[in-house]
Write an enzyme that holds these catalytic residues in place. Sequence first.
Site, PDB file in Angstrom:
ATOM      1  N   ASP A 112       0.831  -1.205   0.000  1.00  0.00           N
ATOM      2  CA  ASP A 112       0.000   0.000   0.000  1.00  0.00           C
ATOM      3  C   ASP A 112       0.869   1.259   0.000  1.00  0.00           C
ATOM      4  OD1 ASP A 112      -2.340   1.412   0.059  1.00  0.00           O
ATOM      5  OD2 ASP A 112      -3.010   0.698   2.006  1.00  0.00           O
ATOM      6  N   ASP A 113       0.656   2.123  -0.983  1.00  0.00           N
ATOM      7  CA  ASP A 113       1.357   3.422  -1.030  1.00  0.00           C
ATOM      8  C   ASP A 113       2.872   3.260  -0.942  1.00  0.00           C
ATOM      9  OD1 ASP A 113      -1.209   4.366  -1.034  1.00  0.00           O
ATOM     10  OD2 ASP A 113      -1.017   5.637   0.736  1.00  0.00           O
ATOM     11  N   CYS A 139      -5.421   4.267  -4.519  1.00  0.00           N
ATOM     12  CA  CYS A 139      -5.615   2.870  -4.100  1.00  0.00           C
ATOM     13  C   CYS A 139      -6.790   2.142  -4.737  1.00  0.00           C
ATOM     14  CB  CYS A 139      -5.804   2.816  -2.581  1.00  0.00           C
ATOM     15  SG  CYS A 139      -4.627   3.755  -1.608  1.00  0.00           S
ATOM     16  N   ARG A 181      -7.231  -1.037  -7.540  1.00  0.00           N
ATOM     17  CA  ARG A 181      -7.772  -2.331  -7.141  1.00  0.00           C
ATOM     18  C   ARG A 181      -8.986  -2.736  -7.983  1.00  0.00           C
ATOM     19  NH1 ARG A 181      -5.326  -3.257  -1.731  1.00  0.00           N
ATOM     20  NH2 ARG A 181      -3.944  -1.461  -1.505  1.00  0.00           N
ATOM     21  N   LYS A 226      -6.885  -4.834   3.691  1.00  0.00           N
ATOM     22  CA  LYS A 226      -7.857  -3.803   3.302  1.00  0.00           C
ATOM     23  C   LYS A 226      -8.645  -4.242   2.078  1.00  0.00           C
ATOM     24  CE  LYS A 226      -6.443  -0.048   0.959  1.00  0.00           C
ATOM     25  NZ  LYS A 226      -5.726   1.238   0.765  1.00  0.00           N
ATOM     26  N   HIS A 246     -11.400  -1.634   0.408  1.00  0.00           N
ATOM     27  CA  HIS A 246     -11.461  -0.325  -0.242  1.00  0.00           C
ATOM     28  C   HIS A 246     -12.166  -0.352  -1.603  1.00  0.00           C
ATOM     29  CE1 HIS A 246      -9.227   3.814  -0.695  1.00  0.00           C
ATOM     30  NE2 HIS A 246     -10.497   3.926  -0.338  1.00  0.00           N
ATOM     31  N   HIS A 289       0.923   2.528   4.166  1.00  0.00           N
ATOM     32  CA  HIS A 289      -0.072   3.605   4.175  1.00  0.00           C
ATOM     33  C   HIS A 289      -0.023   4.339   5.513  1.00  0.00           C
ATOM     34  CE1 HIS A 289      -3.934   5.630   3.714  1.00  0.00           C
ATOM     35  NE2 HIS A 289      -4.078   5.122   2.496  1.00  0.00           N
ATOM     36  N   ASP A 333       0.035  -0.653  -5.042  1.00  0.00           N
ATOM     37  CA  ASP A 333      -1.162  -0.100  -5.666  1.00  0.00           C
ATOM     38  C   ASP A 333      -0.989   1.285  -6.262  1.00  0.00           C
ATOM     39  OD1 ASP A 333      -0.974   1.241  -3.260  1.00  0.00           O
ATOM     40  OD2 ASP A 333      -3.023   0.816  -2.599  1.00  0.00           O
ATOM     41  N   ASN A 334       0.020   2.024  -5.826  1.00  0.00           N
ATOM     42  CA  ASN A 334       0.324   3.353  -6.370  1.00  0.00           C
ATOM     43  C   ASN A 334       1.613   3.829  -5.723  1.00  0.00           C
ATOM     44  OD1 ASN A 334      -2.496   3.925  -4.493  1.00  0.00           O
ATOM     45  ND2 ASN A 334      -0.584   4.794  -3.747  1.00  0.00           N
ATOM     46  N   LYS A 336       1.869   9.682  -5.229  1.00  0.00           N
ATOM     47  CA  LYS A 336       0.444   9.340  -5.214  1.00  0.00           C
ATOM     48  C   LYS A 336      -0.431  10.573  -5.491  1.00  0.00           C
ATOM     49  CE  LYS A 336      -3.122   7.391  -2.149  1.00  0.00           C
ATOM     50  NZ  LYS A 336      -3.390   6.776  -0.830  1.00  0.00           N
TER      51      LYS A 336
END
Length: 584
Positions: free
Chosen positions: A45-46, A83, A87, A145, A147, A247, A354-355, A412
């Site tokens: 994540d991030d 995010c 996904r 997560k 989301h 994140h 994811d990013n 991001k």
Amino acid sequence: MKKIISILSTVILLTSCAEKSESVQANTAVEADAKKPNILLLVADDTAFGDIGAYGSEVHTPNMNEIANAGIRFTNFHVSPVCSVTRSMLFTGNDNIEVGLGSFDYSVYPATRGKKGYEGYLTKDAVTISELLNDDGYEVYKSGKWHLGGEESGGKGPLEWGFTKEFGILSGGSNHWNDLAMTPNFKDPNGLNVKRKENWTLNGEPYDRPEGVYSGEIYTNQMLEFIKEGAKNDKPWFAYMAFTTAHFPIQAPKGLIMKYYPKYLELGYAGLKKSRYESLKAQGLISHEATEAPFNNLTKKWQDLSQENKEKQAKIMATYAAMIEDQDNRIGQILDYLRESGQLDNTLVVYMTDNGPEGLEPTNPKTGNPEFAKWIENQFDSSFEAIGTANSQNVIGTSWANSATGGLQWWKWFVGEGGIRVPLMIVPPGAFNTDYVRAGEKSNVAVYVKDVPMTILEYANVKHPMTEYKDKKVIPPTGISMKPFLDGQFDVVRTDKDWWAFELFGNGYVMQGEFKAMKVRTGMFGDGQWHLYNVVSDPSESHPLEHKNPEKLKAMIALYESYIAKNNILAVDADWSAFKGASQ
């Protein structure tokens, strides 16, 4: 004579047994070849392109490095800049606007509210790979997560999308040590004066999340429980391990933090960016032609900080690095269990993020949110000692986010390479224990997040229904399977004629081969003009090509405009700020 007959009988018997044995072995081999592979999808994540050891980082990530050395490292892989949008494509193979994620739930352009494609959660207009794998007899697990919906804003949770077991949170993140949410309730008049709780679930039921257990530990342990329980059913499994590291809030196990502190205190912002740029270049992860990214005026200069602030910033970045190391340790836990239980050799392993890194900085007047900043000030401890603990609420901010990407620009929320180019590593089934011909390879072939689900389906030998699923019309995916490339049959995933386009917050880009045409609005610090880059030779997007190759730019703009028209994408006011529109 009797002795001769006896000997001949023994020989015939032994030969028959040997033939039967060889036949059994052959049948076993055929059965093993035909057995469906397990699928382990690891999503960070991030996390920036330059954040893990396999991509030139100073962060200790031996387990991720093992994945890189056993499979292929992709260096030209792109996702969305946020995010949930990524996904949505990861689970469908569709463009985000086709499945409800033309809008990002934490920042919504007012004119898009209620419009088709802008629901802000995954819609039933497409079918997910989790549903298709479930239909094919797979156990389908999610930990971490989600989301993609199921909260008050609408949509459905994982159990409505084919998952047989799920654990974690529906939102985009939470406190890493307890059950507190990572943001206030902006709609509550008293929301800035209280901490609110996050909703945790286990198989759809409320879960009382214990305090003091780190997110990586709790998510990983539950995923291992799912896999162990599922082994009794003798079914293949798909495990979606959706980490919330790295994140915000920036929190990590205390024992991992201070090992990185001296280095970041010494390097500062510019020093870390240069160090990672040089490492990426030396290791062949960006082109030898690449130039350093220019200074971004949204970031700060290290020398302008006070000594006290330098020390705080160094510890925050050290905590971020510790989050990534903890994630690596958890991946090691999973790989070790699969190896010990004899399952690793029949598992497809995919690692991606994811990013790019989160550049949110609540107190920054350009990229911040004053209400969020007030909540942090009111509710958390901002001291040096508290950094990394449950009672801290830090972000790495624009300057460290910019540094983390090394040779790339932006982070991001932005469609610059730093926001959308991230690590992707894939190990085909059997590659950990065989002489996989592409093991350790670094490839700059163009790959998009939509290609990952199509690859997973092909390895599972599951055919996508394309236009109809369970008597309902669905939008067919446009991702391309990477399996022929991974198997050594093709040299590329996408040809120079293949292309994809993307839009979010009114900013857009189109990719075709090594070329990227991009336009960023003034409200997101761009100039509102189209620019053309070769992002393989120029990953820092420092050398625009539109004047040298106007016909190429014109052709790519036409592709982008066809994408906009096909999907009824709404225009965004030039000066609108996604940061000013950000809310829970």
